[in-house]
Design a protein around this motif. Structure first.
Motif, PDB file in Angstrom:
ATOM      1  N   GLY A  24      -2.671  -1.405   3.101  1.00  0.00           N
ATOM      2  CA  GLY A  24      -3.444  -1.518   1.872  1.00  0.00           C
ATOM      3  C   GLY A  24      -4.898  -1.153   2.090  1.00  0.00           C
ATOM      4  O   GLY A  24      -5.216  -0.141   2.709  1.00  0.00           O
TER       5      GLY A  24
ATOM      6  N   GLY B  45       0.827  -1.206   0.000  1.00  0.00           N
ATOM      7  CA  GLY B  45       0.000   0.000   0.000  1.00  0.00           C
ATOM      8  C   GLY B  45       0.858   1.250   0.000  1.00  0.00           C
ATOM      9  O   GLY B  45       1.039   1.886   1.034  1.00  0.00           O
ATOM     10  N   SER B  46       1.384   1.624  -1.145  1.00  0.00           N
ATOM     11  CA  SER B  46       2.337   2.738  -1.222  1.00  0.00           C
ATOM     12  C   SER B  46       1.668   4.072  -1.534  1.00  0.00           C
ATOM     13  O   SER B  46       2.207   5.127  -1.194  1.00  0.00           O
ATOM     14  CB  SER B  46       3.400   2.452  -2.294  1.00  0.00           C
TER      15      SER B  46
ATOM     16  N   SER C 172      -1.587  -6.162  -7.421  1.00  0.00           N
ATOM     17  CA  SER C 172      -2.298  -6.299  -6.160  1.00  0.00           C
ATOM     18  C   SER C 172      -1.405  -7.046  -5.175  1.00  0.00           C
ATOM     19  O   SER C 172      -0.455  -7.746  -5.559  1.00  0.00           O
ATOM     20  CB  SER C 172      -3.601  -7.054  -6.352  1.00  0.00           C
ATOM     21  N   SER C 173      -1.702  -6.913  -3.919  1.00  0.00           N
ATOM     22  CA  SER C 173      -0.897  -7.554  -2.880  1.00  0.00           C
ATOM     23  C   SER C 173      -0.851  -9.068  -3.045  1.00  0.00           C
ATOM     24  O   SER C 173       0.215  -9.683  -3.002  1.00  0.00           O
ATOM     25  CB  SER C 173      -1.476  -7.191  -1.508  1.00  0.00           C
TER      26      SER C 173
ATOM     27  N   ASP D  73       1.868  -2.093  -4.789  1.00  0.00           N
ATOM     28  CA  ASP D  73       0.629  -1.314  -4.910  1.00  0.00           C
ATOM     29  C   ASP D  73       0.152  -1.394  -6.354  1.00  0.00           C
ATOM     30  O   ASP D  73       0.965  -1.402  -7.281  1.00  0.00           O
ATOM     31  CB  ASP D  73       0.878   0.155  -4.531  1.00  0.00           C
TER      32      ASP D  73
END
Length: 464
Positions: A398, A305-306, A379-380, A331
């Motif tokens: 995130g 989640g950057s 996505s993660s 991200d």
């Protein structure tokens, strides 16, 4: 009208709190500043609340009992006033505070907050920090510092950063903006879909006319549910204060100059990064910086989640200063639901460009860490599928939905080295994040909480 002999009017609404209100009252009577009044508004309790209140023989206590419960009146008629408004009409002090009948002031709350307000005469409202106690499903006491952040109109339209018992505002401000909304409901507000409960709305209304400021001192005990045990000796049930220890002149700390350099480093980094937009508190960022710089173990640093890169820069500056691992920034750079057009935390860059990635790269370059970050645009869960390296520090920031946080944890936690750290963001500010965090601790005894700063929670995995 204000009574010049009364510094503070404390308004305490209550309903069926006979088992709790006594300790709240004691916390007011024990204040180091004696010139106050405590206005207790009994919202038609059906237990022996009145008996408990009247057992305190102190002429500074004003007890007002309502004939009908205001929520019941509203349910039946659509009418019904907020009990705090009864207290506001009666209050005579220069300043007004609010203490619910299960919360408690520390002994110097009034003295410290009045001093702060007097030294800042342009303020209409000030708020401090609190110890936040929780008794989670009978599993014992959990207490941490509920540290707020500096006031800003923008953040207040998104979430309430001011806890009700931490507030002191001027009598003048209350007279200017009027009264609280009548019931506990989400209150519409100009410019945003809603503001939330009536206290949130009230602070925002005051801020439109007066300056609001955060006083970064812990002066309140905020209680969730029925919590009977406190680590702070300030709240012995009978207020039996132990004899103070003898005064000692301690030798100068050997690490005093290290501490001085740490403070200087924080200021320098703050100035370097303050232009980058983001929701990460600067103190939280510095904690991440120190973990990246000096955290134990050997392994990768992964951020999930950057967004626009504020936390990425804090991490990268720490790792780069120590010559350690580069930062892996995961991200999709499409933002979360709350960042989309028309949402409560709309991101202008995302709406305009359709992605935050370009601004993310520009922000990295602006602080000279673009060479120390490996971005993964995915996505993660997709990024984790091809991951095979040990991780010494994992930062999870995130999506804020329960299933999203859970998915991030399940995707990456197996790579954490023994003794490694995981940092969770937005705990105790986003309900679904908080729910997963506490469940994770309960279900994974090998992880122990080691630090809580603002909404950042650091846990460490046990050594083998």
């Amino acid at each position: 009208m204000t009574d010049n002999n009364i510094a503070v009017s404390v308004i305490m609404p209550t309903y069926n709190r006979a088992d709790l209100i006594g300790r709240s009252i004691k916390s007011v009577l024990r204040q180091t500043m004696p010139d106050f009044e405590l206005i207790i508004i009994d919202d038609a309790s059906t237990d022996n609340t009145e008996e408990v209140v009247r057992s305190f023989e102190d002429d500074r206590i004003v007890y007002i009992r309502l004939e009908e419960n205001h929520l019941q009146v509203h349910k039946e008629t659509g009418m019904g006033d907020n009990p705090r408004n009864v207290g506001l009409r009666r209050a005579r002090g220069r300043y007004i505070g609010y203490l619910d009948s299960d919360d408690m002031y520390r002994v110097n709350f009034m003295e410290e907050m009045v001093r702060f307000m007097d030294q800042n005469p342009d303020l209409g409202l000030a708020y401090c920090d609190a110890y936040w106690h929780r008794n989670l499903d009978g599993k014992g006491e959990l207490s941490n510092c509920n540290l707020s952040i500096e006031f800003g109109p923008k953040i207040m339209t998104i979430r309430n950063i001011i806890r009700t018992p931490t507030v002191l505002h001027t009598k003048e401000a209350g007279e200017k903006v009027g009264f609280f909304a009548p019931i506990k409901t989400r209150v519409p507000h100009e410019g945003v879909p809603y503001i939330g409960p009536e206290d949130w709305d009230y602070w925002l209304r005051i801020s439109k006319h007066y300056k609001v400021k955060h006083h970064a001192v812990i002066l309140v005990h905020k209680i969730n549910e029925t919590s009977d045990y406190y680590n702070d000796p300030d709240f012995d049930p009978e207020f039996q204060t132990p004899e103070p220890p003898p005064i000692q002149v301690l030798p100068e700390s050997k690490d005093i100059f290290h501490k001085m350099s740490t403070a200087y480093e924080f200021v320098q980094l703050f100035e370097k990064l303050k232009h980058i937009e983001g929701w990460l508190n600067m103190t939280d960022g510095y904690v991440l910086h120190l973990l990246a710089k000096a955290g134990r173990g050997s392994g990768e640093i992964v951020e999930v989640g950057s967004f626009l890169g504020l936390s990425t820069c804090w991490l990268a500056l720490g790792a780069k200063a120590a010559g350690r691992e580069k930062i892996t920034a995961v991200d999709h750079f499409q933002g979360s639901a709350e960042h989309q057009k028309g949402a409560k935390a709309e991101c202008k860059v995302l709406v305009k460009q359709g992605t935050t990635y370009n601004q993310f790269q520009e922000n990295l370059k602006s602080v000279d860490v673009d060479d120390y970050v490996n971005p993964i645009k995915a996505s993660s869960t997709e990024a984790a599928k091809t991951w095979d390296k040990p991780i010494r520090l994992l930062f999870l920031d995130g999506g804020h939905e329960y299933e999203s946080v859970k998915a991030d944890w399940e995707a990456w936690s197996s790579f954490i080295i023994p003794g490694g750290y995981v940092a969770f963001h937005d705990v105790d500010t986003w309900p679904e994040v908080s729910k997963f965090y506490y469940e994770m601790l309960d279900q994974n005894p090998e992880y122990k909480p080691v630090m809580a700063v603002h909404s950042l929670r650091i846990v460490q995995k046990a050594m083998d």
